[in-house]
Structure formats: C-alpha cells, structure tokens
Design a protein around this motif. Structure first.
Motif, mmCIF file in Angstrom:
data_model
loop_
_atom_site.group_PDB
_atom_site.id
_atom_site.type_symbol
_atom_site.label_atom_id
_atom_site.label_comp_id
_atom_site.label_asym_id
_atom_site.label_seq_id
_atom_site.Cartn_x
_atom_site.Cartn_y
_atom_site.Cartn_z
ATOM 1 N N LEU A 22 -27.303 66.348 27.695
ATOM 2 C CA LEU A 22 -26.902 65.141 28.431
ATOM 3 C C LEU A 22 -27.091 65.390 29.918
ATOM 4 C CD1 LEU A 22 -25.463 62.353 28.621
ATOM 5 C CD2 LEU A 22 -23.295 63.607 28.663
ATOM 6 N N LEU A 73 -26.314 64.042 33.532
ATOM 7 C CA LEU A 73 -25.451 63.133 34.287
ATOM 8 C C LEU A 73 -25.802 63.255 35.756
ATOM 9 C CD1 LEU A 73 -22.006 64.169 32.789
ATOM 10 C CD2 LEU A 73 -23.274 62.077 32.274
ATOM 11 N N ILE A 89 -15.947 60.239 30.826
ATOM 12 C CA ILE A 89 -17.190 60.842 30.303
ATOM 13 C C ILE A 89 -16.835 62.037 29.404
ATOM 14 C CG2 ILE A 89 -19.368 61.973 30.920
ATOM 15 C CD1 ILE A 89 -19.377 60.242 33.488
ATOM 16 N N GLY A 110 -27.908 59.658 31.024
ATOM 17 C CA GLY A 110 -26.838 58.676 31.183
ATOM 18 C C GLY A 110 -26.983 57.968 32.512
ATOM 19 N N ILE A 159 -23.967 55.393 30.509
ATOM 20 C CA ILE A 159 -22.918 56.402 30.407
ATOM 21 C C ILE A 159 -21.540 55.785 30.656
ATOM 22 C CG2 ILE A 159 -23.119 57.162 32.842
ATOM 23 C CD1 ILE A 159 -22.434 59.442 29.791
ATOM 24 N N PHE A 213 -22.317 57.011 24.065
ATOM 25 C CA PHE A 213 -22.957 58.304 23.774
ATOM 26 C C PHE A 213 -22.915 58.560 22.256
ATOM 27 C CE2 PHE A 213 -22.604 63.192 24.777
ATOM 28 C CZ PHE A 213 -23.921 63.364 24.371
#
Ligand code: UDP
Length: 242
Positions: A12, A14, A35, A162, A218, A224
């Motif tokens: 992932l 970010l 998150i 995201g 995100i 997710f």
C-alpha cells in the motif's frame, strides 16, 4: 458471505498528504487512525501487507531546492520526513494490536530496523505489517518509485495506490462534473497521456515487473478491504492484452 481476498500479498502506497486530514501540514492523528483501521481489517482477512509512506505533508525535496537548498540535501530531509510518518503509522497500528515493523532505507538503528529484503519478507510471512521508510534511500527519487521497487522486491501481487478519489479520472472529478473514471488502463496509457497517477519511473518499474497498480480512495472507510475482494470502485493499471 463475504468474498475472500483475491490477493495474498500487497504493498500500500500512502502519500504524506493522505495523513494530513484537513490540516495544511503534518499529521492528523484521526486520519492516521482511520487508515490504520483499514489496514488492520485487511490483515485480518489474511492478506500480507507492506506499506510505503511519503513525506509530502512535512517536507518535499523540490520545495527545498526551490528555496535555494541543494536538491540532494533537501531530498534527504524529505526522506527523513517519511520516517516520521512511518513511526506515526506504526504507533497507530500497534494500538490496534497489529504487529508492525518499520524498516528504513537510511539506517537509523535507534528508531527502526534497516531495510533488509529477506527479513522484511519473513516479517510479512509472520503476519507483520512492514512499513518501508526513507523511500529508496536515494535523492532524486520519489516514494512512488520506492513503492514500485519494494513491491517488486517483496514479490507483491499488486501495488495499491491510495488517493483522494476512487481511481483515475479523465479530469479532476472534484473540479469537472462529467469527469469519468477509468476501470482499466494500461501502463502505456498512463505514460503516453501523462496521467498524474504515479511518476513515470514508478510506472515503468511496475510494468517491467508485471505488477498491477490499483488506484482507490484511501479515505473511503473499508475501501481497502473491498478492493482486496475485487469489489468497489477503483482503477486497475495493467499491461495491454494481446
Ligand atoms: N525522497 C527521496 N528519495 C526517495 C523518496 C523520497 O529523495 O526515494 C524525498 C523527496 O525529497 C520527496 C520527499 O522525500 O519529495 C517525500 O517523498 P514524496 O514526495 O514521494 O512523498 P509523497 O508525495 O508521497 O507524500
């Protein structure tokens, strides 16, 4: 019955800005927590998760260079910013009982592990979330490129990006009312049309390593996990089918 995850191991990515919430700078604890909840839920599905976090909410090398700093020096400051974000995310995950390790591309032995590929894989096999900090460890790169690099090294099934919206659009959906979301794009579509998904180095690296990129929102709670089941809204970036 809920569908099982269609991926075994994912990375992932970010951006630092994703952790900023409504603030202009820095970290919003609530946002980091939200998150972390989503990551916890995906780990609970049995998916192995690793994370690359940016640092744009604290410092970007290009801004430092613009104000007269040496670019490489400014980039190292940017990389240090990503370590702060990684430590914040580690705290949020551990508060939710998710075992976590931070590995930094710039060794910083008092605060986290150094990046060791085989060790990181082992952590993931044991169900730990590995947060990769300090990008690639090299100036003139971005954390998007670091994400593609680590995802390839970790043999991830997909790279999840995201973002603030639920995929790649023909125009900014927050500004253009009839902007449409692409379900699927090829790496070449993104490169040729200069679509602002990830930088070209990251897209090329993903392409060379047959790594699908999935762009999703995100900030939509549960998105997710949905994406992990192949559900919900997102854009997939893959190779053109012959
Ligand atoms: N950076 C770098 N090398 C890397 C990754 C990051 O020099 O491999 C520096 C660069 O200055 C960048 C900053 O770290 O501006 C923060 O990363 P990035 O801009 O990718 O963060 P994001 O936009 O994802 O928040």
């Amino acid at each position: 019955m809920t569908q099982p995850a269609i991926y075994q191991r994912v990375l992932l990515k970010l951006s630092g800005e994703a952790l900023m919430g409504r603030r202009d700078y820095g970290l919003d604890t609530e946002m980091v927590g939200a998150i972390a909840n989503d990551i916890r839920d995906v780990v609970a599905m049995g998916v192995q998760v690793c994370v690359v976090i940016g640092g744009g909410n604290i410092f970007r090398g290009v801004s430092g260079a613009a104000s007269g700093m040496d670019r490489a020096q400014a980039d190292y400051m940017g990389m240090l910013a990503t370590v702060m974000n990684a430590l914040a995310m580690q705290t949020a995950l551990e508060r939710r009982n998710v075992p976590t390790r931070v590995q930094s591309a710039i060794p910083m032995s008092s605060v986290c592990e150094p990046y060791i590929r085989r060790r990181a894989e082992r952590h993931m096999e044991k169900g730990r979330v590995v947060i990769f900090a300090a990008g690639t460890g090299n100036p003139f790169f971005t954390t998007d490129t670091a994400a593609a690099l680590r995802a390839a090294e970790m043999h991830c099934d997909a790279l999840l990006k995201g973002t603030q919206v639920d995929g790649v659009y023909s125009a900014d959906p927050r500004k253009v009312a009839d902007a449409t979301r692409y379900e699927k794009l090829t790496y070449l579509d993104v490169l040729a049309n200069d679509l602002a998904v990830m930088d070209a180095a990251a897209i090329s690296l993903a392409r060379e390593n047959h790594l699908p990129i999935i762009v999703f929102n995100i900030h939509a709670p549960g998105a997710f996990a949905q994406v992990m089941r192949g559900e919900g809204a997102f854009t997939r970036i893959v190779e053109a089918e012959l």
